[in-house]
Motif scaffolding. Sequence first.
Motif, PDB file in Angstrom:
ATOM      1  N   GLN A 104     -11.008  36.259  -9.845  1.00 56.51           N
ATOM      2  CA  GLN A 104     -11.224  36.278  -8.406  1.00 56.51           C
ATOM      3  C   GLN A 104     -10.776  34.937  -7.817  1.00 56.51           C
ATOM      4  OE1 GLN A 104     -15.314  36.421  -7.111  1.00 56.51           O
ATOM      5  NE2 GLN A 104     -14.741  37.278  -5.136  1.00 56.51           N
ATOM      6  N   GLU A 163      -5.199  37.830  -8.049  1.00 54.02           N
ATOM      7  CA  GLU A 163      -6.486  38.437  -8.414  1.00 54.02           C
ATOM      8  C   GLU A 163      -6.239  39.706  -9.217  1.00 54.02           C
ATOM      9  OE1 GLU A 163      -9.776  37.335  -5.100  1.00 54.02           O
ATOM     10  OE2 GLU A 163      -8.431  38.963  -4.573  1.00 54.02           O
ATOM     11  N   LYS A 209      -4.401  35.138  -3.672  1.00 55.45           N
ATOM     12  CA  LYS A 209      -4.883  36.515  -3.489  1.00 55.45           C
ATOM     13  C   LYS A 209      -4.070  37.507  -4.325  1.00 55.45           C
ATOM     14  CE  LYS A 209      -7.850  37.776  -1.133  1.00 55.45           C
ATOM     15  NZ  LYS A 209      -9.249  38.001  -1.553  1.00 55.45           N
ATOM     16  N   ARG A 229      -2.662  30.264  -0.395  1.00 56.00           N
ATOM     17  CA  ARG A 229      -3.715  31.285  -0.310  1.00 56.00           C
ATOM     18  C   ARG A 229      -3.175  32.677  -0.612  1.00 56.00           C
ATOM     19  NH1 ARG A 229      -7.859  30.544   4.743  1.00 56.00           N
ATOM     20  NH2 ARG A 229      -9.449  29.460   3.543  1.00 56.00           N
TER      21      ARG A 229
END
Length: 115
Positions: free
Chosen positions: A64, A50, A47, A43
């Motif tokens: 995204q 992005e 992130k 995760r």
Amino acid sequence: MEKYLAKLMFNINIDNGSDASQFDEQIRIIESHSLEEAFYKARVIGKKEEEVFTDSSNKQISWQFIDVSDVYSLDVVKDGDQLYSNTHKIKDTGSFIKFIRQKSMEIQAKNLTFA
């Protein structure tokens, strides 16, 4: 540390939705002490990836991160196990098959020992 495969899903949005959205699946190797830690580490990677940028056609492109959709321990993987599958719906079948065969030829050209 153990090794895991994590599938990260991204939404590629072009010009705030003026073009159809695209989705990118990425398979990443994650080293961690547990499946739960691998999930959270994946995760964090998602992130960090992005971004928003303008392409050469002056369109705004937004990558995204959606989320981690799968995590697999590599310790339980055996020879021949399936790790990933993705079905493509393509209108020009001949061109797609030609593209796949060309990619295979490129792999073989890089390592002529099995060509």
